[in-house]
Design a protein around this motif. Structure first.
Motif, PDB file in Angstrom:
ATOM      1  N   GLN A  63       0.832  -1.203   0.000  1.00 40.47           N
ATOM      2  CA  GLN A  63       0.000   0.000   0.000  1.00 40.47           C
ATOM      3  C   GLN A  63       0.870   1.258   0.000  1.00 40.47           C
ATOM      4  OE1 GLN A  63      -3.174   0.523  -0.327  1.00 40.47           O
ATOM      5  NE2 GLN A  63      -4.159  -1.433   0.060  1.00 40.47           N
ATOM      6  N   GLN A  64       1.928   1.247   0.791  1.00 39.65           N
ATOM      7  CA  GLN A  64       2.815   2.408   0.830  1.00 39.65           C
ATOM      8  C   GLN A  64       3.491   2.625  -0.519  1.00 39.65           C
ATOM      9  OE1 GLN A  64       5.315   1.258   4.135  1.00 39.65           O
ATOM     10  NE2 GLN A  64       4.102   2.411   5.618  1.00 39.65           N
ATOM     11  N   GLY A  65       3.884   1.541  -1.173  1.00 34.09           N
ATOM     12  CA  GLY A  65       4.494   1.662  -2.493  1.00 34.09           C
ATOM     13  C   GLY A  65       3.537   2.244  -3.508  1.00 34.09           C
ATOM     14  N   LEU A  66       2.284   1.820  -3.454  1.00 34.35           N
ATOM     15  CA  LEU A  66       1.270   2.342  -4.370  1.00 34.35           C
ATOM     16  C   LEU A  66       1.020   3.830  -4.109  1.00 34.35           C
ATOM     17  CD1 LEU A  66      -0.869   1.882  -6.562  1.00 34.35           C
ATOM     18  CD2 LEU A  66      -2.436   1.122  -4.762  1.00 34.35           C
ATOM     19  N   ILE A  67       0.951   4.209  -2.852  1.00 37.57           N
ATOM     20  CA  ILE A  67       0.707   5.610  -2.501  1.00 37.57           C
ATOM     21  C   ILE A  67       1.860   6.493  -2.962  1.00 37.57           C
ATOM     22  CG2 ILE A  67       0.531   7.230  -0.566  1.00 37.57           C
ATOM     23  CD1 ILE A  67      -1.028   5.021   0.931  1.00 37.57           C
ATOM     24  N   GLU A  68       3.080   6.066  -2.704  1.00 41.00           N
ATOM     25  CA  GLU A  68       4.252   6.875  -3.072  1.00 41.00           C
ATOM     26  C   GLU A  68       4.350   7.026  -4.584  1.00 41.00           C
ATOM     27  OE1 GLU A  68       7.417   4.809  -1.186  1.00 41.00           O
ATOM     28  OE2 GLU A  68       6.765   5.354   0.841  1.00 41.00           O
ATOM     29  N   ASP A 106      -5.703  -6.574  -2.008  1.00 41.65           N
ATOM     30  CA  ASP A 106      -7.111  -6.223  -2.174  1.00 41.65           C
ATOM     31  C   ASP A 106      -8.058  -7.128  -1.392  1.00 41.65           C
ATOM     32  OD1 ASP A 106      -6.300  -4.266  -3.945  1.00 41.65           O
ATOM     33  OD2 ASP A 106      -6.741  -5.448  -5.734  1.00 41.65           O
ATOM     34  N   GLY A 107      -7.687  -8.396  -1.241  1.00 40.86           N
ATOM     35  CA  GLY A 107      -8.653  -9.366  -0.755  1.00 40.86           C
ATOM     36  C   GLY A 107      -8.503  -9.874   0.659  1.00 40.86           C
ATOM     37  N   GLU A 108      -7.395  -9.534   1.341  1.00 39.79           N
ATOM     38  CA  GLU A 108      -7.157 -10.158   2.641  1.00 39.79           C
ATOM     39  C   GLU A 108      -7.258  -9.220   3.835  1.00 39.79           C
ATOM     40  OE1 GLU A 108      -7.186 -13.144   3.312  1.00 39.79           O
ATOM     41  OE2 GLU A 108      -6.803 -14.194   1.428  1.00 39.79           O
ATOM     42  N   LEU A 109      -7.820  -8.039   3.648  1.00 38.11           N
ATOM     43  CA  LEU A 109      -8.016  -7.160   4.805  1.00 38.11           C
ATOM     44  C   LEU A 109      -8.873  -7.854   5.857  1.00 38.11           C
ATOM     45  CD1 LEU A 109      -7.725  -4.354   6.153  1.00 38.11           C
ATOM     46  CD2 LEU A 109      -9.806  -3.678   4.937  1.00 38.11           C
ATOM     47  N   ARG A 110      -9.815  -8.656   5.393  1.00 36.62           N
ATOM     48  CA  ARG A 110     -10.716  -9.364   6.312  1.00 36.62           C
ATOM     49  C   ARG A 110      -9.980 -10.320   7.234  1.00 36.62           C
ATOM     50  NH1 ARG A 110     -11.117 -11.669   1.272  1.00 36.62           N
ATOM     51  NH2 ARG A 110     -10.588 -13.894   1.132  1.00 36.62           N
ATOM     52  N   SER A 111      -8.750 -10.685   6.866  1.00 38.88           N
ATOM     53  CA  SER A 111      -7.988 -11.647   7.655  1.00 38.88           C
ATOM     54  C   SER A 111      -7.202 -11.000   8.787  1.00 38.88           C
ATOM     55  CB  SER A 111      -7.026 -12.427   6.745  1.00 38.88           C
ATOM     56  OG  SER A 111      -7.754 -13.171   5.778  1.00 38.88           O
ATOM     57  N   LEU A 112      -7.095  -9.686   8.787  1.00 31.97           N
ATOM     58  CA  LEU A 112      -6.439  -8.997   9.902  1.00 31.97           C
ATOM     59  C   LEU A 112      -7.441  -8.827  11.039  1.00 31.97           C
ATOM     60  CD1 LEU A 112      -4.498  -6.202   7.957  1.00 31.97           C
ATOM     61  CD2 LEU A 112      -3.592  -8.363   8.852  1.00 31.97           C
ATOM     62  N   THR A 113      -6.972  -8.973  12.243  1.00 33.57           N
ATOM     63  CA  THR A 113      -7.849  -8.895  13.411  1.00 33.57           C
ATOM     64  C   THR A 113      -8.523  -7.531  13.496  1.00 33.57           C
ATOM     65  OG1 THR A 113      -6.413 -10.426  14.628  1.00 33.57           O
ATOM     66  CG2 THR A 113      -7.947  -9.077  15.922  1.00 33.57           C
ATOM     67  N   PRO A 114      -9.862  -7.486  13.467  1.00 33.67           N
ATOM     68  CA  PRO A 114     -10.579  -6.199  13.546  1.00 33.67           C
ATOM     69  C   PRO A 114     -10.176  -5.430  14.796  1.00 33.67           C
ATOM     70  CG  PRO A 114     -12.079  -7.969  12.944  1.00 33.67           C
ATOM     71  CD  PRO A 114     -10.791  -8.627  13.325  1.00 33.67           C
ATOM     72  N   ALA A 117      -3.963  -2.823  15.623  1.00 41.85           N
ATOM     73  CA  ALA A 117      -3.193  -1.708  15.075  1.00 41.85           C
ATOM     74  C   ALA A 117      -2.924  -1.919  13.589  1.00 41.85           C
ATOM     75  CB  ALA A 117      -1.881  -1.559  15.842  1.00 41.85           C
ATOM     76  N   ALA A 118      -2.623  -3.167  13.216  1.00 44.16           N
ATOM     77  CA  ALA A 118      -2.337  -3.449  11.813  1.00 44.16           C
ATOM     78  C   ALA A 118      -3.569  -3.235  10.940  1.00 44.16           C
ATOM     79  CB  ALA A 118      -1.833  -4.885  11.674  1.00 44.16           C
ATOM     80  N   HIS A 119      -4.707  -3.694  11.407  1.00 47.56           N
ATOM     81  CA  HIS A 119      -5.963  -3.536  10.668  1.00 47.56           C
ATOM     82  C   HIS A 119      -6.271  -2.058  10.454  1.00 47.56           C
ATOM     83  CE1 HIS A 119     -10.406  -3.420  10.184  1.00 47.56           C
ATOM     84  NE2 HIS A 119     -10.232  -4.573   9.536  1.00 47.56           N
ATOM     85  N   ASP A 120      -6.143  -1.270  11.514  1.00 47.68           N
ATOM     86  CA  ASP A 120      -6.432   0.158  11.415  1.00 47.68           C
ATOM     87  C   ASP A 120      -5.425   0.855  10.501  1.00 47.68           C
ATOM     88  OD1 ASP A 120      -8.517  -0.271  13.135  1.00 47.68           O
ATOM     89  OD2 ASP A 120      -7.510   0.560  14.903  1.00 47.68           O
ATOM     90  N   GLU A 121      -4.170   0.429  10.546  1.00 45.40           N
ATOM     91  CA  GLU A 121      -3.144   1.045   9.709  1.00 45.40           C
ATOM     92  C   GLU A 121      -3.419   0.799   8.233  1.00 45.40           C
ATOM     93  OE1 GLU A 121       1.727   1.084   9.102  1.00 45.40           O
ATOM     94  OE2 GLU A 121       0.766  -0.547  10.217  1.00 45.40           O
ATOM     95  N   ILE A 122      -3.787  -0.425   7.885  1.00 43.86           N
ATOM     96  CA  ILE A 122      -4.047  -0.744   6.483  1.00 43.86           C
ATOM     97  C   ILE A 122      -5.274   0.018   5.981  1.00 43.86           C
ATOM     98  CG2 ILE A 122      -4.574  -2.564   4.834  1.00 43.86           C
ATOM     99  CD1 ILE A 122      -1.704  -2.561   6.017  1.00 43.86           C
ATOM    100  N   ILE A 123      -6.297   0.137   6.802  1.00 45.65           N
ATOM    101  CA  ILE A 123      -7.473   0.916   6.412  1.00 45.65           C
ATOM    102  C   ILE A 123      -7.072   2.370   6.160  1.00 45.65           C
ATOM    103  CG2 ILE A 123      -9.640   1.887   7.249  1.00 45.65           C
ATOM    104  CD1 ILE A 123     -10.260  -0.767   8.539  1.00 45.65           C
ATOM    105  N   ASP A 127      -7.409   4.415   2.693  1.00 49.11           N
ATOM    106  CA  ASP A 127      -8.127   5.689   2.631  1.00 49.11           C
ATOM    107  C   ASP A 127      -7.246   6.781   2.012  1.00 49.11           C
ATOM    108  OD1 ASP A 127     -10.336   4.523   3.780  1.00 49.11           O
ATOM    109  OD2 ASP A 127      -9.968   5.326   5.790  1.00 49.11           O
ATOM    110  N   ALA A 128      -5.949   6.761   2.367  1.00 46.88           N
ATOM    111  CA  ALA A 128      -5.028   7.764   1.829  1.00 46.88           C
ATOM    112  C   ALA A 128      -4.892   7.619   0.316  1.00 46.88           C
ATOM    113  CB  ALA A 128      -3.663   7.632   2.500  1.00 46.88           C
ATOM    114  N   TYR A 129      -4.861   6.379  -0.157  1.00 51.78           N
ATOM    115  CA  TYR A 129      -4.778   6.174  -1.607  1.00 51.78           C
ATOM    116  C   TYR A 129      -6.079   6.577  -2.296  1.00 51.78           C
ATOM    117  CZ  TYR A 129      -4.775   4.000  -6.147  1.00 51.78           C
ATOM    118  OH  TYR A 129      -4.890   3.805  -7.506  1.00 51.78           O
ATOM    119  N   GLU A 130      -7.199   6.144  -1.767  1.00 47.01           N
ATOM    120  CA  GLU A 130      -8.487   6.440  -2.400  1.00 47.01           C
ATOM    121  C   GLU A 130      -8.803   7.935  -2.376  1.00 47.01           C
ATOM    122  OE1 GLU A 130     -11.777   4.013  -1.251  1.00 47.01           O
ATOM    123  OE2 GLU A 130     -10.619   2.157  -1.389  1.00 47.01           O
TER     124      GLU A 130
END
Length: 232
Positions: A63-68, A106-114, A117-123, A127-130
């Protein structure tokens, strides 16, 4: 078969991306990863804290690579149509170039524990990319360049078109990646009813490179003579 790369951590990540993309995170065990790279479970845990930490790290870096890369591409562009064209072509190309990594991203966000910290970071990274897409569409509507009934639905539809290339694009198909990007840009601008004008497409050399993308799944857009040999 996982290539015998010199860096153990990269070999583990390559195996993880391939297995997570093909059979899903939930169905992949540490034992599966160990078998793929010829290591014991203890050996895997020497390099990664946990399977979930490995997934989070892959998603974070991707995600960071895509944003940069997106920031670099958009920096010189002011017109909303140019920015939307770059967003469409770059997202399309990233998914075609690195299909396994992007399927996991794209498909494995659901696998991070809701709530973790990791789940919130990826979201937050998503959001920053979108936000780049939201701003390009909003600016186009505000200046009267785009005519869009529902900006959110338009954004989701265009992004889904782009990300779909990870599922179907093949470099030996009927169209080159550059042709696919150009056609998707034309479709996207038509969808927002932008007036006909010359627009740019993404420079593929500026897109993020994910070193763990399985080499036999990767499409290299450079001329044949410039490609590095894949070590298997």
């Amino acid at each position: 078969m996982i290539p015998q790369l010199s860096d153990t951590g990269e070999r583990i990540r390559t195996a993880a991306v391939l297995l997570f993309a093909r059979q899903g995170y939930a169905a992949t065990s540490i034992r599966d990863l160990g078998r793929a790279v010829g290591m014991t479970n203890a050996g895997i845990y020497h390099h990664v804290a946990s399977k979930e930490a490995l997934l989070a790290d892959l998603m974070r870096v991707a995600q960071q690579g895509l944003i940069e890369a997106t920031r670099r591409l958009l920096a010189p562009c002011a017109r909303p149509a140019d920015r939307l064209a770059l967003l469409i072509s770059s997202l399309t190309a990233v998914h075609a170039l690195s299909p396994m990594t992007t399927r996991v991203m794209d498909g494995e966000l659901r696998s991070l524990t809701p709530g973790s910290a990791a789940h919130d970071e990826i979201i937050a990274l998503r959001d920053a990319y979108e936000a780049h897409w939201k701003q390009a569409l909003a600016d186009g509507v505000a200046e009267g360049t785009f005519r869009v009934a529902d900006q959110k639905l338009t954004r989701l539809a265009l992004m889904s078109m782009c990300t779909g290339t990870s599922e179907w694009y093949r470099p030996d198909g009927d169209s080159t990646l550059e042709q696919v990007c150009a056609e998707f840009v034309a479709i996207g601008l038509a969808a927002v009813r932008a007036p006909a004008q010359a627009v740019v497409t993404a420079d593929l050399s500026l897109l993020p490179d994910f070193p763990w993308e399985p080499p036999h799944e990767r499409y290299d857009p450079r001329p044949d003579e410039a490609r590095r040999p894949h070590v298997r």
